[in-house]
Design a protein around this motif. Structure first.
Motif, short mmCIF file in Angstrom:
data_model
loop_
_atom_site.label_atom_id
_atom_site.label_comp_id
_atom_site.label_asym_id
_atom_site.label_seq_id
_atom_site.Cartn_x
_atom_site.Cartn_y
_atom_site.Cartn_z
N ILE A 672 56.49 -80.29 -30.00
CA ILE A 672 55.84 -79.12 -29.38
C ILE A 672 56.86 -78.00 -29.37
O ILE A 672 57.89 -78.09 -28.69
CB ILE A 672 55.36 -79.43 -27.94
N ASP A 673 56.58 -76.93 -30.13
CA ASP A 673 57.55 -75.84 -30.21
C ASP A 673 56.93 -74.53 -29.72
O ASP A 673 55.80 -74.51 -29.20
CB ASP A 673 58.09 -75.70 -31.63
N ARG A 674 57.66 -73.46 -29.90
CA ARG A 674 57.23 -72.15 -29.39
C ARG A 674 55.92 -71.71 -30.01
O ARG A 674 55.10 -71.08 -29.35
CB ARG A 674 58.33 -71.12 -29.68
N PHE A 675 55.70 -72.02 -31.29
CA PHE A 675 54.45 -71.66 -31.94
C PHE A 675 53.26 -72.41 -31.31
O PHE A 675 52.19 -71.83 -31.12
CB PHE A 675 54.51 -71.95 -33.44
N ASP A 676 53.43 -73.69 -31.03
CA ASP A 676 52.36 -74.46 -30.38
C ASP A 676 52.00 -73.87 -29.02
O ASP A 676 50.82 -73.76 -28.66
CB ASP A 676 52.79 -75.91 -30.21
N LEU A 677 53.02 -73.49 -28.27
CA LEU A 677 52.79 -72.92 -26.95
C LEU A 677 52.14 -71.54 -27.06
O LEU A 677 51.28 -71.18 -26.25
CB LEU A 677 54.11 -72.83 -26.18
N TRP A 678 52.54 -70.76 -28.06
CA TRP A 678 51.96 -69.43 -28.27
C TRP A 678 50.48 -69.55 -28.61
O TRP A 678 49.65 -68.78 -28.13
CB TRP A 678 52.72 -68.73 -29.39
N ARG A 679 50.13 -70.54 -29.43
CA ARG A 679 48.73 -70.71 -29.82
C ARG A 679 47.87 -71.30 -28.71
O ARG A 679 46.72 -70.91 -28.53
CB ARG A 679 48.63 -71.61 -31.05
N SER A 680 48.42 -72.24 -27.95
CA SER A 680 47.58 -73.05 -27.06
C SER A 680 47.93 -72.95 -25.59
O SER A 680 47.24 -73.54 -24.76
CB SER A 680 47.66 -74.54 -27.48
N GLY A 681 48.98 -72.20 -25.23
CA GLY A 681 49.33 -72.07 -23.83
C GLY A 681 50.07 -73.28 -23.30
O GLY A 681 50.60 -74.11 -24.05
N ALA A 682 50.13 -73.40 -21.98
CA ALA A 682 50.86 -74.49 -21.33
C ALA A 682 50.32 -75.84 -21.79
O ALA A 682 49.12 -76.01 -22.02
CB ALA A 682 50.76 -74.36 -19.82
#
Length: 717
Positions: A672-682
């Motif tokens: 889980i990286d910054r891109f995953d968090l940017w796309r899907s939130g917490a």
């Protein structure tokens, strides 16, 4: 089998079936005429179904629901269940209509510092040092006109000044999309903003805001009320010392931003924080005080008392005062809801109907939900509705008891001092009982939404509410009436002494052992079941209402089997990660980063510790930007600020990074990286014997109009 069929089969009935038939018939007869009392819960049910959908329904479905609702209501005029089914469909359609009316383009990406031009809708103080501006943007640097949100919510420093409503302004700001929930399934603040027409947030970065044009869009009444609030606040601060001046200003004009944090904390812990919110309590004290005073004065003149309907005159005066108080306080939807309830009660007095009744409460709740459907899912409406429902039910039961008991002649012949003492004890007991009922009823939504209970709330309210009703609010009204003549100092001084006593009570109760009780967020299904039980207990008639106790017990048992809790939580930008240790406590990897989200996570878990204190618990081992931990047999590695450097993720089962991993560490089962968090939130990760289960904030939000579809950040020139 219907009751008519049971009658026809009477000759064949056994004694047991005959008893059952008679019992059912009596239970059904007891409920006749009470269908309308269930319209507000039915309306809220339809609204709740709409907001619980995983995706936005098609317009045709909303139109069909509305048509079906109208048809069922018409056909069910004499059939209660059919009518309530129609109200459920109607509530579903109402919520969809509100969403359609609130539609606005959304900011889909953060910006650098950009130039913003628009008209100020409102500017209010949010704290001692910061303001909040609601802006209707006309131009945003780098964003085409067709994609401009209808409104923006902007935070700005106090030194930027109070921009007059309607003024056209230009300034520099950093903008951002609506916030996502801090965890999957958590409170969706972005949805609340979107339903108010707000499509983005941001912070003003200019040292000053440039006024291009000052166009007074506010109506003369609104402008005068704003000036009046400011003038009254100045008078209050001139007459009283702090913190009593800020406390008094909050109760009179609704301005709460200058109240010291320690006072807010004390009132919150003791269970007296509701005193600061101009809602039902204040409306009833103001309107009820005016009603009593006007009627008492007119009763002193026999010619008026015998020839004219002074009770109706007093009700009209109370209604007008409540309207003025609502306009003066300008405290938003909660104040409007309280005014509607008060207005219905005093209008009932004017038209010779019972004032305090469950029917009036139902009418007020229906009116509120029709005007503002989203209120059904908000804590303030749920708390006020359940609290007033409990009080009205108790009032009706007590009135029946008093009527049946009557007043004995012996009691009337006792000495006046004895009667006065009895009245005083009764008033104090009534204060405790009403506090207990209102507190117990409203604690259900309070526990779910805020994760906090006030174990000594009954004691605090029992001691403080008589002070508020006897010293604070009456002299607040008197000070407002005397302000035009410059004679407000004395009543404000008395009000200040009352507030001093309230604060003393609050501080004492807040210092008691176990007063600061934070609980883990209870399951929604359990709280809903208990709330249904409360409504059954209050709204059904006859012995059938006892079924509410059984339903409440079922809800209580559901809390003993809560759903699985996440083992790892990841902040929406990767600033922090927490794990759940063997004792169920949350342990942040970083003591300061992502503080807001970590505080909310700790609160939802029933923990009062600060993020810094929680980070000192055993669990994480952090060395030079690499934090590692063992959670349920899995190796969790969290990388901080290591973009572009050699990554040491070998041996990890779960790898989390606050930067894009791109092709690195592909052999790790869960990345889980910054891109995953940017796309899907917490993110929330659940660990068990099988593969980890991952839930995200945006997946839990569903595909709804207020859910942002992220785009790459817009660079500034």
């Amino acid at each position: 089998m219907s009751f008519a069929m049971l009658d026809r089969a009477g000759a064949e009935e056994t004694p047991r079936t005959a008893w059952l038939s008679a019992t059912l018939r009596r239970a059904w007869t007891d409920q006749q005429g009470r269908t309308f009392l269930w319209c507000a819960p039915a309306l809220a049910t339809g609204i709740g179904f709409y907001f619980a959908l995983p995706s936005e329904p098609e317009p045709l479905l909303l139109v069909t629901a509305a048509a079906l609702g109208v048809l069922l209501v018409w056909l069910g005029r004499s059939a209660g269940l059919l009518l309530l089914a129609g109200v459920v469909f109607f509530g579903f359609a109402l919520a969809g209509l509100q969403t359609g009316r609130a539609g606005t383009p959304l900011l889909a990406a953060t910006t650098g510092e950009v130039t913003v031009t628009g008209r100020a809708v409102s500017v209010e103080r949010s704290s001692r040092t910061r303001l909040v501006m609601i802006l209707a943007p006309e131009q945003i640097e780098g964003i085409e006109a067709a994609r401009l949100p209808r409104l923006l919510r902007l935070s700005l420093p106090e030194k930027a000044g109070l921009t007059p409503p309607g003024a056209r302004v230009v300034f520099k700001a950093g903008l951002a999309p609506l916030p996502t929930p801090v965890a999957p399934g958590a409170f969706d603040y972005g949805r609340k903003l979107w339903l108010e027409g707000i499509g983005g947030t941001g912070r003003v970065t200019s040292a000053a805001i440039t006024l291009l044009e000052v166009q007074q869009r506010a109506t003369p009444i609104a402008a005068r009320l704003t000036a009046l609030r400011s003038a009254m606040g100045a008078r209050i601060h001139a007459a009283l010392a702090e913190p009593y001046a800020s406390f008094a200003e909050a109760l009179i004009t609704g301005e709460r931003s200058t109240i010291p944090p320690e006072i807010n904390k004390s009132l919150l812990v003791s269970g007296l924080y509701h005193i600061l919110s101009i809602s039902g309590l204040h409306m009833w004290l103001v309107a009820g005080g005016v009603f009593w005073a006007v009627r008492a004065v007119l009763a002193l003149v026999p010619a008026f008392a015998l020839r004219f309907p002074i009770r109706k005159w007093a009700a009209l005066a109370a209604l007008l005062m409540a309207l003025f108080y609502m306009l003066l306080a300008d405290s938003g939807v909660a104040t409007l809801r309280s005014f509607i309830m008060v207005a219905i009660v005093f209008f009932a007095v004017i038209v010779d109907r019972p004032a305090l009744s469950a029917r009036n409460l139902a009418l007020a709740a229906v009116a509120i939900l029709v005007l503002d459907p989203k209120a059904a899912i908000e804590a303030s409406f749920q708390m006020s509705f359940l609290a007033v429902l409990g009080l009205v039910t108790f009032h009706e039961a007590w009135a029946r008891y008093r009527t049946g008991r009557g007043i004995s002649a012996q009691a009337m012949q006792r000495h006046w001092a004895w009667r006065l003492a009895t009245w005083g004890v009764g008033a104090f007991a009534a204060s405790l009982v009403t506090s207990l009922i209102a507190g117990a009823s409203s604690s259900l939504p309070a526990a779910y939404h805020f994760g906090r209970v006030s174990p000594y709330g009954v004691l605090a309210n029992g001691l403080a509410i008589p002070v508020v009703g006897g010293m604070v609010m009456p002299f607040a009204i008197l000070s407002v009436l005397l302000m035009p003549f410059g004679l407000e100092q004395l009543p404000l001084a008395v009000m200040g002494k009352g507030l001093e006593l309230v604060i003393l009570i609050s501080n004492w109760v807040a210092s008691l052992p176990g007063a600061n009780e934070v609980i883990a967020r209870p399951p929604l299904l359990a709280m809903t079941t208990v709330a249904v039980g409360v409504m059954l207990l209050c709204l059904l008639a006859g012995p059938l209402r006892l079924s509410g106790l059984a339903v409440m017990a079922v809800g209580g048992l559901q809390t003993l089997n809560p759903p699985p809790l996440p083992d790892v939580l990841i902040e929406t930008t990767g600033q922090n990660v927490v794990l759940r240790d063997g004792a169920g406590h949350l342990v942040p990897a970083q003591p300061r980063r992502g503080r807001f989200a970590v505080e909310k996570w700790l609160q939802a878990n029933g923990e009062e510790d600060s993020p810094g204190a929680a980070a000192k618990r055993a669990g994480w081992i952090c060395v030079e930007g690499r934090c590692s931990a063992e959670v349920k047999g899995r190796r969790v590695v969290y990388l901080v600020g290591l973009e572009g450097k050699a990554l040491a993720g070998r041996g990890a089962d779960i790898l989390i990074a606050d930067f894009p991993l791109r092709g690195a560490c592909r052999g790790i089962p869960l990345r889980i990286d910054r891109f995953d968090l940017w796309r899907s939130g917490a993110h929330a990760v659940y660990l068990g014997e099988a593969d980890p289960v991952v839930k995200t904030a945006r997946s839990e939000q569903g595909r709804r109009p207020w859910v942002v579809r992220p785009e790459p950040r817009r660079p500034s020139d």
